[in-house]
Design an enzyme around this catalytic site. Structure first.
Site, short mmCIF file in Angstrom:
data_model
loop_
_atom_site.label_atom_id
_atom_site.label_comp_id
_atom_site.label_asym_id
_atom_site.label_seq_id
_atom_site.Cartn_x
_atom_site.Cartn_y
_atom_site.Cartn_z
N SER A 86 0.79 -1.22 0.00
CA SER A 86 0.00 0.00 0.00
C SER A 86 0.82 1.27 0.00
CB SER A 86 -0.95 0.01 1.21
OG SER A 86 -0.20 -0.13 2.39
N HIS B 224 1.67 3.97 6.83
CA HIS B 224 1.02 4.85 5.87
C HIS B 224 1.46 6.28 6.12
CE1 HIS B 224 -2.57 2.05 4.68
NE2 HIS B 224 -1.42 1.70 4.12
N ASP C 219 -7.58 5.93 5.28
CA ASP C 219 -7.59 4.72 6.08
C ASP C 219 -8.79 4.56 6.99
OD1 ASP C 219 -3.99 4.61 6.66
OD2 ASP C 219 -5.23 4.01 4.96
#
Lengths: 152, 197
Positions: free
Chosen positions: B73, B113, B139
């Site tokens: 990701s 992230h 998210d």
């Protein structure tokens, strides 16, 4: 040349939503250093950053401002991944912000001082991950009233 | 003259003809001592490694200063198997654009992230939103039911450095446990059979 258009509708879910479109040929409301110089200064720097250990740059435009609710707010409006070998010139015309500019609360209305800065994350092939803020910034004020209807 | 005393090593001279049983007994005794020595040596290596790890935890302020990237990701910056070095200093503010490793409440697996929104109050209370570079949406779908923001307590650390591919070993050991056991067996055999000159 057109002005930078700022308007915002809201509140949705009790939060202010701001819309900013940025256009590099614009002058921001009588400011001498407009968006044009801002982008140019930063693209020049980008030419020098790509060396053998730079895999990519993650560029992002963030808006920073303070409101009654929160002393500091930062919202990323737009980002771009620039790989080594890509053309480092950023020429973006009339870009709508990529992400919704929601505030936590109603702090955008009448907020005179929203600062847009361009920053980037250098991702090396191996090593340290620095976060660099570009030079210069642009201040953008929001109007005092909401827009009631908007057509896209 | 070796009278079967423990301190008598073979080859140290003074041997005389002995029954095979005695010789074997001597050999077994010698092996046991050497074995203890080897085990102690091994224990020292393990303790040193643990000490280095704990030291890293203290120095960086993060409960897990080295993590392996498990998903794609954050591509093309980080791929599965890359190693990340984290710090988590208490006074470091969380700012938009930073790469953070966080844990969702109730889940074990940390996620790597980028911070895309920050709202910080004057008293230092901070809430932020994250999104993977390679993901289309933020998210919020990954957070707990009803949770819209992350807080400082959810942060394991901030990514400061990075090494590609090195973490693949951990992933392989996880996905193929037979490989892990084989590796452990080889290491165990090496420790027990290695002779100090």
């Amino acid at each position: 040349l057109r002005k930078n258009v700022e308007d915002f509708t809201g509140p949705r879910e009790r939060s202010d939503l701001g819309f900013v479109t940025f256009d590099i040929t614009a002058d921001i409301l009588n400011r001498k250093s407009g968006l044009q110089t801002f982008w140019n200064k930063n693209t020049l720097m980008l030419f020098f950053i790509f060396d053998w250990n730079v895999k990519q740059l993650f560029l992002y435009l963030s808006a920073e401002y303070s409101t009654k609710n929160n002393a500091l707010n930062q919202v990323v409006l737009w980002d771009k991944i620039m790989l080594r070998g890509d053309n480092p010139r950023l020429s973006l015309k009339d870009m709508k912000s990529k992400y919704f500019f929601f505030d936590d609360g109603n702090g955008l209305k009448g907020n005179r001082n929203i600062t847009l800065t361009l920053s980037w994350n250098v991702v090396p092939n191996a090593g340290i991950l620095p976060l660099v803020t570009g030079s210069g910034h642009v201040s953008v004020p929001f109007p005092d009233t909401y827009e009631t209807t908007k057509s896209y | 003259v070796c009278g079967g005393r423990r301190s008598c090593w073979p080859g140290s001279g003074g041997t005389r003809g002995r029954a095979a049983m005695d010789l074997f007994g001597d050999l077994r005794r010698m092996n046991k001592r050497q074995l203890y020595y080897q085990v102690l040596n091994f224990a020292m290596i393990v303790s040193s490694a643990l000490m280095i790890w704990k030291g890293l935890i203290v120095v960086t302020g993060s409960e897990s200063p080295i993590v392996v990237v498990l998903s794609g990701s954050m591509e093309p910056a980080f791929h599965r198997g890359d190693l990340l070095f984290l710090t988590n200093f208490h006074d470091d503010p969380i700012r938009a654009g930073e790469i953070v490793v966080f844990k969702v409440e109730g889940r074990d697996i940390p996620i790597v992230h980028r911070v895309i929104k920050v709202h910080e109050k004057g008293n230092g209370n901070i809430k932020f939103l994250t999104k993977g570079d390679n993901n289309e949406v933020d998210d919020r779908g990954l957070y707990k039911e009803g949770q819209n923001w992350l807080e400082k307590k959810d942060v394991v650390g901030r990514a400061r450095g990075f090494l590609p591919y090195v973490g693949m070993v951990t992933i392989i050991m996880n996905d193929y446990p037979k490989f892990k056991y084989a590796l452990l067996a080889v290491m165990g055999a090496y420790v027990l059979l290695k002779r100090e000159s």
